[in-house]
Design an enzyme around this catalytic site. Structure first.
Site, mmCIF file in Angstrom:
data_model
loop_
_atom_site.group_PDB
_atom_site.id
_atom_site.type_symbol
_atom_site.label_atom_id
_atom_site.label_comp_id
_atom_site.label_asym_id
_atom_site.label_seq_id
_atom_site.Cartn_x
_atom_site.Cartn_y
_atom_site.Cartn_z
ATOM 1 N N ASN A 9 0.868 -1.180 0.000
ATOM 2 C CA ASN A 9 0.000 0.000 0.000
ATOM 3 C C ASN A 9 0.904 1.228 0.000
ATOM 4 O O ASN A 9 1.518 1.544 1.016
ATOM 5 C CB ASN A 9 -0.883 -0.051 1.253
ATOM 6 C CG ASN A 9 -1.705 1.209 1.448
ATOM 7 O OD1 ASN A 9 -1.778 2.062 0.567
ATOM 8 N ND2 ASN A 9 -2.325 1.321 2.621
ATOM 9 N N LYS A 11 0.008 4.237 -0.233
ATOM 10 C CA LYS A 11 -0.652 5.409 0.375
ATOM 11 C C LYS A 11 -0.441 6.646 -0.518
ATOM 12 O O LYS A 11 -0.390 6.512 -1.740
ATOM 13 C CB LYS A 11 -0.146 5.626 1.802
ATOM 14 C CG LYS A 11 -0.251 4.330 2.634
ATOM 15 C CD LYS A 11 -0.009 4.514 4.097
ATOM 16 C CE LYS A 11 -0.160 3.170 4.800
ATOM 17 N NZ LYS A 11 0.008 3.248 6.239
ATOM 18 N N HIS A 93 -9.368 0.950 5.096
ATOM 19 C CA HIS A 93 -8.092 1.160 5.784
ATOM 20 C C HIS A 93 -8.332 2.119 6.957
ATOM 21 O O HIS A 93 -9.142 3.041 6.852
ATOM 22 C CB HIS A 93 -7.056 1.741 4.818
ATOM 23 C CG HIS A 93 -5.673 1.745 5.402
ATOM 24 N ND1 HIS A 93 -5.267 2.699 6.301
ATOM 25 C CD2 HIS A 93 -4.627 0.908 5.242
ATOM 26 C CE1 HIS A 93 -4.022 2.444 6.676
ATOM 27 N NE2 HIS A 93 -3.608 1.359 6.043
ATOM 28 N N GLU A 95 -6.767 4.549 7.990
ATOM 29 C CA GLU A 95 -6.565 5.966 7.658
ATOM 30 C C GLU A 95 -7.800 6.535 6.970
ATOM 31 O O GLU A 95 -8.118 7.718 7.125
ATOM 32 C CB GLU A 95 -5.291 6.119 6.806
ATOM 33 C CG GLU A 95 -4.043 5.926 7.673
ATOM 34 C CD GLU A 95 -2.833 5.388 6.955
ATOM 35 O OE1 GLU A 95 -2.783 5.418 5.708
ATOM 36 O OE2 GLU A 95 -1.917 4.907 7.651
ATOM 37 N N GLU A 163 -5.076 -5.109 10.714
ATOM 38 C CA GLU A 163 -4.074 -4.063 10.899
ATOM 39 C C GLU A 163 -4.349 -3.289 12.188
ATOM 40 O O GLU A 163 -5.144 -2.331 12.175
ATOM 41 C CB GLU A 163 -4.105 -3.090 9.722
ATOM 42 C CG GLU A 163 -3.792 -3.725 8.382
ATOM 43 C CD GLU A 163 -3.274 -2.691 7.396
ATOM 44 O OE1 GLU A 163 -2.192 -2.893 6.860
ATOM 45 O OE2 GLU A 163 -3.950 -1.660 7.204
ATOM 46 N N GLY A 169 2.776 2.112 10.760
ATOM 47 C CA GLY A 169 3.748 3.188 10.612
ATOM 48 C C GLY A 169 4.477 3.556 11.888
ATOM 49 O O GLY A 169 5.149 4.579 11.946
ATOM 50 N N SER A 209 3.661 -2.240 10.277
ATOM 51 C CA SER A 209 5.109 -2.297 10.515
ATOM 52 C C SER A 209 5.747 -3.627 10.132
ATOM 53 O O SER A 209 6.671 -4.096 10.792
ATOM 54 C CB SER A 209 5.421 -1.946 11.977
ATOM 55 O OG SER A 209 5.045 -0.601 12.241
HETATM 56 P P1 PGA Z 1 3.050 0.204 7.564
HETATM 57 O O1 PGA Z 1 1.549 0.397 7.027
HETATM 58 O O2 PGA Z 1 3.575 -1.087 6.977
HETATM 59 O O3 PGA Z 1 3.805 1.409 7.080
HETATM 60 O O4 PGA Z 1 2.965 0.116 9.047
HETATM 61 C C1 PGA Z 1 0.685 -0.689 6.866
HETATM 62 C C2 PGA Z 1 -0.629 -0.236 6.306
HETATM 63 O O5 PGA Z 1 -1.125 0.823 6.677
HETATM 64 O O6 PGA Z 1 -1.219 -0.924 5.450
#
Ligand code: PGA
Length: 250
Positions: A9, A11, A93, A95, A163, A169, A209
């Site tokens: 992803n 983003k 997601h 976010e 997640e 992140g 992560s």
């Molecule tokens: P990350 O994000 O691997 O940077 O922690 C995962 C995600 O949001 O899908």
């Protein structure tokens, strides 16, 4: 035998210059033993699908609208994504749930639209740190699962990504026992919704992560069929060893 899935992803990262990463990835994995999906920003879907045509690399999107067309400034519909060459779309997601106030009911409507357009829906679930600390994780997951899945769900058209919001992140990851608990729980709940055979066949991804350094340990957990990777999917240097770890798992 279900194929495992390494999904990236991107983003809100990447311009045309970053497509070189996909070329490098393809050169490193000409015949991958797992499915590979990259979800770049919408602006890169067309060039990314052109670049990966006739290759094992699949391209996906990061969101879609639930309607197929209409007066929704700035939104993109599932048929438009399919027309652009996308094979899948990430939905719900955290976010999007946070930044855009998306409810699970909205996510289910979007997933139904994705299915109708022959896109695989990668549906994301996950608890906040406050919920985890209040021992509400499984209740939150159960609630999100109940309301985020449309009736059109099948093992072929849906992937579930667990997640935990606090792991995205942040460099923090749950323990293997915590990941196992939630993935086992999701599998059992899916059994109730779509029956045991289909539930077994749905791919359950862990996200939050995932890095080259922890990928093998995560992929050894039962009921983890792959990963949804943010930061470490942006470069072939980081994503390639994650793909290899998934190929070597179990
Ligand atoms: P990350 O994000 O691997 O940077 O922690 C995962 C995600 O949001 O899908």
């Amino acid at each position: 035998m279900k194929r495992k899935l390494a999904a990236g992803n991107w983003k809100m990262n990447g311009t045309n210059a970053n497509l070189i990463e996909l070329q490098t990835l393809l050169a490193a994995h000409p015949d991958p033993q797992v499915d590979i999906l990259i979800c770049p920003p919408a602006t890169l879907i067309v060039p990314a699908t052109r670049l990966s045509a006739d290759s094992p690399l699949m391209i996906g999107a990061q969101d879609c609208h639930s309607a197929s067309s209409g007066a929704h400034t700035g939104d993109i519909s599932a048929p438009m994504l399919a027309d652009a060459g996308a094979a899948a779309v990430i939905l719900g997601h955290s976010e999007r749930r946070q930044d855009h106030g998306e409810s699970s009911t909205t996510v289910a409507a979007k997933a139904a639209a994705a299915h109708a357009a022959n896109l695989t829906a990668v549906i994301c679930l996950g608890e906040s740190l406050t919920e985890r600390e209040a021992a509400q994780t499984l209740d939150v997951i159960a609630d999100q699962l109940r309301h985020s899945l449309p009736e059109s769900v099948t093992a072929a058209n849906t992937v579930i990504a667990y997640e935990p919001i606090w792991a995205i992140g942040t460099g923090l990851t749950p323990s293997t026992a915590q990941i196992a608990e939630v993935h086992d729980f999701i599998r059992a709940r899916l059994c109730d919704c779509i029956g045991p055979e289909a539930a077994q066949a749905v791919r359950l991804l862990y996200g939050g992560s995932v890095k080259p350094a922890n990928a093998a340990e995560i992929f050894a957990i039962p009921n983890v069929d792959g990963a949804l990777v943010g930061g470490a999917s942006l470069t072939a240097r980081d994503f390639s060893p994650i793909i290899t770890a998934l190929e070597n798992a179990r």
